[in-house]
Design an enzyme around this catalytic site. Structure first.
Site, short mmCIF file in Angstrom:
data_model
loop_
_atom_site.label_atom_id
_atom_site.label_comp_id
_atom_site.label_asym_id
_atom_site.label_seq_id
_atom_site.Cartn_x
_atom_site.Cartn_y
_atom_site.Cartn_z
N LYS A 106 0.86 -1.20 0.00
CA LYS A 106 0.00 0.00 0.00
C LYS A 106 0.88 1.23 0.00
O LYS A 106 2.00 1.20 0.52
CB LYS A 106 -0.87 0.02 1.25
CG LYS A 106 -2.09 0.90 1.13
CD LYS A 106 -3.21 0.14 0.46
CE LYS A 106 -4.48 0.92 0.33
NZ LYS A 106 -5.60 0.03 0.03
N1 GLU Z 1 -7.29 0.17 -3.30
C1 GLU Z 1 -8.07 -1.00 -3.56
C2 GLU Z 1 -8.13 -1.88 -2.33
O1 GLU Z 1 -7.95 -1.41 -1.22
C3 GLU Z 1 -7.61 -1.73 -4.81
C4 GLU Z 1 -6.23 -2.28 -4.76
C5 GLU Z 1 -5.76 -2.85 -6.09
O2 GLU Z 1 -6.53 -2.95 -7.01
O3 GLU Z 1 -4.57 -3.18 -6.14
O4 GLU Z 1 -8.41 -3.04 -2.40
#
Ligand code: GLU
Length: 416
Positions: A106
């Site tokens: 993240k």
């Molecule tokens: N931000 C989204 C989540 O928290 C998508 C993450 C992604 O597609 O890599 O799942």
């Protein structure tokens, strides 16, 4: 309360519960409790008024045991390393629950996008990307949108990476515009995933969408799409809660009209076909499904005892605190945990990555069919863990995820 609201501590509490029940090896617990890499960068950016500002950015790679790191990048004033660390670990568990070949990562940049121009956002995105570039790549770590980031931000990220590597590399990031290697269905995917698992939960309780009242908290990409798709599928969306207020209509809101109103006026409040309501009051409305789809820490030791829903479907990451888990359990509320409920987004991100690498693109029907298959299978896998271990859904989800990641680490062995 401060401890309760710390997302990293909440992630650890859930992890500990599941690891203990699985009798997981102490050493491996240590490995999985610690992120494999945390990067902090200070990003100098020239603002439009000529001032130079330095922004702080993070990228945490929690685990790459099952595949490249995967997870969004958020832009917000209150981003912290602890929050990004928790969100990175949730991505590891999420990808494992839906059984897609990614680890968890993240990113976040501390900034307030509401006061930044497009040019400033672009410069922040490009410099942030350049500063973490050696850790990114289709086989290393693949970012995606998250809070306050969108397809345009992903396009800038892809371009910056591609300019540095001297080749267009679309698979370095997902959630891109369709014309730049994005996938059909990605924009709706998280909301669609919420609907798919909500329908599975209804089946369990012999309920039908027509008799299901839904309160949606958050009307952004996740909440807005979920509300729209669910309302088209017959669910009655009786309330939508946003940061500045809520609207309520006991007969169900016309979501497309509400979206238009919110686009034009900048807010859901004062919608002609509904009454305004306080946010706290709306959260406690009697309903069948409560769908928190905004930020962390909405269902807490303060709000959980007063909820009047049967099902909580977690569109957001971490909307329920670990303390509230026990309260919801005592109240008999069926929780579809975030690491399953909102996994539709990353699942279609996986499809996007596959399509980019193949250079061959699927139609929307194929994307949606495959998404449904993955989400339904994951729901049933989770239910099997719930029955087998006699635990709540949250713990079952963590146990399922931990088992899968643990197995991958065992197979790979430790490089020493
Ligand atoms: N931000 C989204 C989540 O928290 C998508 C993450 C992604 O597609 O890599 O799942």
């Amino acid at each position: 309360m401060e401890t309760e609201l710390n997302p990293w501590l909440a992630a650890e509490t859930r992890f500990n519960r599941a690891a203990t029940l699985l009798n997981m090896d102490e050493g491996l617990q240590k490995v999985l409790r610690t992120p494999s890499r945390e990067i902090t960068v200070y990003i100098p950016v020239l603002l439009d008024d000529g001032r130079l500002e330095v922004f702080t950015g993070y990228r945490v790679q929690h685990s790459i045991a099952r595949g490249p790191g995967k997870g969004g990048i958020r832009f917000a004033p209150d981003v912290s390393l602890e929050e990004v660390r928790a969100l990175a670990s949730w991505m590891t568990w999420k990808c494992a629950v839906v059984n897609i070949p990614f680890g968890g990562a993240k990113g976040g940049v501390i900034c307030d996008p509401s006061v930044l121009s497009q040019g400033e956002l672009e410069r922040i995105t490009r410099r942030y990307t350049a500063d973490i570039i050696e850790f990114l790549g289709p086989e290393k770590d693949v970012p995606a949108p998250d809070m306050n980031t969108n397809e345009q931000v992903m396009a800038w990220l892809m371009d910056t990476y591609s300019m540095h590597t001297r080749q267009t590399t679309t698979a370095v990031v997902t959630g891109k515009p369709l014309d730049l290697g994005g996938s059909r269905g990605r924009r709706e995917a998280t909301g669609r995933g919420c609907m798919i698992v909500a329908l599975q939960a209804l089946k369990r309780f012999d309920m039908t969408p027509e008799n299901t009242r839904v309160v949606v908290q958050g009307f952004g990409n996740v909440g807005g799409m979920a509300a729209n798709l669910m309302s088209k599928a017959g669910f009655k969306i009786i309330s939508v809660i946003e940061h500045d207020g809520a609207v309520y209509n006991p007969n169900g809101l016309d979501i497309e009209a509400l979206m238009k109103h919110a686009r034009e006026s900048g807010s859901v409040v004062d919608f002609a076909e509904a009454e305004n309501m306080g946010r706290d009051e709306a959260l406690l409305l009697e309903c069948e499904i409560l769908l928190p789809a905004a930020k962390e820490n909405v269902i807490t030791s303060v709000t959980a005892p007063k909820l009047r829903c049967k099902i909580v479907c977690e569109g957001a990451n971490g909307p329920t605190t670990a303390v509230a888990d026990d309260i919801l359990k005592d109240k008999g509320i069926f929780v579809i945990p975030d690491i399953l409920a909102n996994a539709g987004g990353v699942t279609v991100s996986y499809f996007e990555w596959v399509q980019d690498r193949q250079g061959f693109f699927w139609n929307e029907e194929l994307v949606n069919t495959r998404l449904e298959e993955i989400m339904v299978n994951a729901f049933h896998d989770l239910m099997a863990y719930r029955e087998k271990h006699k635990v709540i859904n949250r713990t079952a989800a963590y146990m399922l995820a931990l088992d899968r990641v643990y197995f991958a680490i065992k197979l790979r062995g430790l490089y020493a």
